[in-house]
Design an enzyme around this catalytic site. Structure first.
Site, PDB file in Angstrom:
ATOM      1  N   TYR A 150      46.326  74.487  10.356  1.00 40.52           N
ATOM      2  CA  TYR A 150      45.419  75.577  10.716  1.00 40.52           C
ATOM      3  C   TYR A 150      46.245  76.839  10.860  1.00 40.52           C
ATOM      4  O   TYR A 150      47.266  76.843  11.552  1.00 40.52           O
ATOM      5  CB  TYR A 150      44.666  75.277  12.018  1.00 40.52           C
ATOM      6  CG  TYR A 150      43.712  76.381  12.437  1.00 40.52           C
ATOM      7  CD1 TYR A 150      44.028  77.234  13.498  1.00 40.52           C
ATOM      8  CD2 TYR A 150      42.516  76.590  11.760  1.00 40.52           C
ATOM      9  CE1 TYR A 150      43.158  78.251  13.873  1.00 40.52           C
ATOM     10  CE2 TYR A 150      41.650  77.609  12.126  1.00 40.52           C
ATOM     11  CZ  TYR A 150      41.971  78.437  13.190  1.00 40.52           C
ATOM     12  OH  TYR A 150      41.114  79.453  13.558  1.00 40.52           O
ATOM     13  N   ASP A 245      54.559  79.278   9.544  1.00 42.86           N
ATOM     14  CA  ASP A 245      53.580  79.720  10.536  1.00 42.86           C
ATOM     15  C   ASP A 245      54.071  79.219  11.901  1.00 42.86           C
ATOM     16  O   ASP A 245      53.837  78.070  12.267  1.00 42.86           O
ATOM     17  CB  ASP A 245      52.192  79.169  10.197  1.00 42.86           C
ATOM     18  CG  ASP A 245      51.163  79.575  11.257  1.00 42.86           C
ATOM     19  OD1 ASP A 245      49.953  79.372  11.011  1.00 42.86           O
ATOM     20  OD2 ASP A 245      51.576  80.075  12.324  1.00 42.86           O
ATOM     21  N   LYS A 273      50.674  84.062  19.972  1.00 45.07           N
ATOM     22  CA  LYS A 273      50.672  83.332  21.246  1.00 45.07           C
ATOM     23  C   LYS A 273      51.772  83.812  22.208  1.00 45.07           C
ATOM     24  O   LYS A 273      51.643  84.859  22.838  1.00 45.07           O
ATOM     25  CB  LYS A 273      50.711  81.824  20.977  1.00 45.07           C
ATOM     26  CG  LYS A 273      49.454  81.336  20.206  1.00 45.07           C
ATOM     27  CD  LYS A 273      49.449  79.854  20.019  1.00 45.07           C
ATOM     28  CE  LYS A 273      48.382  79.419  19.027  1.00 45.07           C
ATOM     29  NZ  LYS A 273      47.042  79.242  19.611  1.00 45.07           N
TER      30      LYS A 273
HETATM   31  P1  KE4 Z   1      44.718  83.233  16.391  1.00 50.02           P
HETATM   32  O1  KE4 Z   1      44.006  84.034  15.317  1.00 50.02           O
HETATM   33  O2  KE4 Z   1      43.799  82.243  17.067  1.00 50.02           O
HETATM   34  O3  KE4 Z   1      45.489  84.109  17.384  1.00 50.02           O
HETATM   35  O4  KE4 Z   1      45.855  82.382  15.674  1.00 50.02           O
HETATM   36  C1  KE4 Z   1      45.510  81.552  14.587  1.00 50.02           C
HETATM   37  C2  KE4 Z   1      46.565  80.467  14.443  1.00 50.02           C
HETATM   38  C3  KE4 Z   1      47.498  80.574  13.443  1.00 50.02           C
HETATM   39  N1  KE4 Z   1      48.465  79.640  13.288  1.00 50.02           N
HETATM   40  C4  KE4 Z   1      48.537  78.564  14.111  1.00 50.02           C
HETATM   41  C5  KE4 Z   1      49.610  77.548  13.894  1.00 50.02           C
HETATM   42  C6  KE4 Z   1      47.599  78.411  15.163  1.00 50.02           C
HETATM   43  O5  KE4 Z   1      47.666  77.322  15.974  1.00 50.02           O
HETATM   44  C7  KE4 Z   1      46.587  79.374  15.340  1.00 50.02           C
HETATM   45  C8  KE4 Z   1      45.525  79.256  16.419  1.00 50.02           C
HETATM   46  N2  KE4 Z   1      45.575  78.070  17.222  1.00 50.02           N
HETATM   47  C9  KE4 Z   1      44.309  77.648  17.781  1.00 50.02           C
HETATM   48  C10 KE4 Z   1      44.510  76.343  18.551  1.00 50.02           C
HETATM   49  N3  KE4 Z   1      45.251  75.371  17.877  1.00 50.02           N
HETATM   50  C11 KE4 Z   1      43.719  78.701  18.653  1.00 50.02           C
HETATM   51  C12 KE4 Z   1      42.650  78.226  19.584  1.00 50.02           C
HETATM   52  C13 KE4 Z   1      41.293  78.677  19.140  1.00 50.02           C
HETATM   53  O6  KE4 Z   1      41.031  78.697  17.899  1.00 50.02           O
HETATM   54  O7  KE4 Z   1      40.485  79.010  20.040  1.00 50.02           O
END
Ligand code: KE4
Length: 440
Positions: A150, A245, A273
């Site tokens: 993801y 990533d 994060k």
């Molecule tokens: P954001 O757009 O949510 O800040 O980041 C996307 C993203 C990109 N790359 C990785 C490896 C990530 O884990 C994420 C987002 N992680 C999720 C939980 N695994 C965010 C939680 C959510 O979607 O509410």
């Protein structure tokens, strides 16, 4: 059977009913809705250190850590003070500030593969832009990702996606143009042969391979020995960029992220994060010759009203500076090992099929007796049993991710006493999930 939480969930239930009248599913991000585990999402009133309190004043030892950013724990005094101080000078200028330079310098020192970087407001923006940049730099269109990976919700990346789409059983989202989906190839994680075959099947066409160097969005899945090295070698051979990533792993699994822990030099890195310390920050960066394509230096356009926001920069800088204290990562490693080993022991004592993966202070326990090494093996986990375990822990004041396909995190604020209390709760929770026929 599962105990009712001692303080009940009346206010969370009331707020959830109200929220659903205004927000799709009552939430601003799908995984928060408890769809995968059932029950009422807890509305959180406050956090402090390793704990959060919900609106019914129920306390939880928190291993969600806002999905990763809170490596220093909730409301760390140094982070709060930095944000408060920045706020007294205003909240946003839409103009360059020293704080962006300071955080960029810090990140470059930790990530020597980054010559230039750009701050954005989320991990999604970081990966979305990194892909646009890779396509522009290589003049190629195809992207290769991994099943269960993801990288945020940009169109081309919602293909066989992990995290929320996997949790909700929608790894490919409606609304993504078929043209975008066609440009994205996806192969099993840790499968070097599948990567080689994909590169050979599309000679000169794949702009980039984007990978979570430690997968966190199918649950935690470490890279198999040699996997990342092969990725680096094969992408170089094919003139394809390697994008790490590190939105989760950056500053999490080592001061310099997974690329430091595993000794790999990607062409581009995406961060998020932790670098925002709980405020909205993403970043992408890498080799100068690639990053010099980014506007206004080059023709690749990307912009953002609040990119490099001074409050977010202050929170990020205060957080990453805390991670330079001697012994920080050894402490996180020790505490996380105590927790994960203890959970495995408690599961064994209860006779529950359970297999855990951990890298540094990120971990997932899967309800399966098989090792979890990729998306297919992760999906064999018993998600109903996970749901029961999740609630049995929640009712005992321990908050894990509300999905089998997510990571848990230990922070600097967790103590051995927190871990031991968690293991006590887990012993009772594992005993509960062995009861036949109890529904989540
Ligand atoms: P954001 O757009 O949510 O800040 O980041 C996307 C993203 C990109 N790359 C990785 C490896 C990530 O884990 C994420 C987002 N992680 C999720 C939980 N695994 C965010 C939680 C959510 O979607 O509410």
């Amino acid at each position: 059977m599962t105990r009712d939480p001692p303080l009940g969930t009346a206010r969370s239930e009331m707020l959830f009913a109200e929220a659903q009248r205004h927000l799709p599913g009552g939430v601003d991000s799908p995984v928060r809705a408890f769809k995968a585990v059932g029950g009422t999402p807890r509305f959180i009133a406050r956090g402090h250190g390793a704990c959060v309190w919900d609106v019914d004043d129920q306390r939880y030892i928190d291993y969600l850590a806002s999905w990763g950013p809170l490596i220093a724990g909730h409301a760390h005094p140094g982070v709060v003070a930095a944000i408060q101080d920045a706020t007294t000078r205003g909240t946003s200028y839409g103009a360059p500030t020293q704080a962006e330079v300071d955080l960029a310098v810090f990140i470059k020192q930790a990530f020597p593969t980054i010559d230039l970087l750009r701050f954005v407001n989320s991990g999604t923006e970081a990966t979305m832009t990194a892909l646009r940049l890779a396509r522009a730099f290589t003049r190629r269109d195809l992207i290769l990702k991994f099943d269960g990976g993801y990288h945020g919700h940009a169109d081309g990346l919602l293909v066989q996606a992990g995290s929320g789409p996997l949790t909700l059983g929608q790894p490919d989202s409606p609304g993504v143009p078929s043209a975008a989906a066609r440009e994205t190839l996806s192969v099993p994680y840790n499968d070097v042969v599948a990567v080689r075959d994909a590169l050979q099947a599309h000679p000169g066409q794949i702009a980039a391979v984007i990978v979570e160097p430690v997968a966190g969005n199918m649950g935690v899945v470490p890279p198999a020995p040699g996997f990342l090295e092969h990725l680096r070698e094969m992408t170089r051979e094919h003139g394809t960029l390697l994008i790490f990533d590190e939105v989760i792993t950056g500053f999490r699994v080592a001061p310099g992220g997974a690329q430091q822990r595993f000794g790999i030099r990607p062409d581009l890195t995406c961060l998020g994060k932790i670098v925002g310390g709980g405020l909205p920050v993403g970043a992408y960066g890498g080799r100068a010759e690639i990053m010099q394509q980014v506007s206004p230096l080059g023709p690749v356009y990307q912009a953002g009203t609040l990119s490099g926001n001074p409050l977010a920069m202050a929170a990020g800088l205060a957080t990453v500076r805390l991670l330079t204290e001697p012994g920080v990562y050894d402490h996180l490693e020790r505490l996380a090992a105590r927790l994960v080993d203890g959970l495995g022991e408690a599961a064994r004592s209860a006779g529950v099929a359970y297999s855990s993966n951990r890298v540094g202070s990120m971990f997932t326990g899967f309800f399966t007796d098989q090792p979890v090494t990729d998306y297919a093996s992760a999906k064999r986990a018993d998600t109903r049993r996970y749901a029961r375990f999740f609630h049995a822990l929640l009712d005992r004041g321990v908050y894990l991710a509300p999905s089998q396909f997510e990571a848990g995190f230990v922070s600097l604020a967790h103590s051995e006493a927190d871990v031991d209390a968690t293991l006590n709760a887990a012993s009772a929770a594992f005993a509960e999930v062995t009861l036949v026929g109890d529904e989540p």
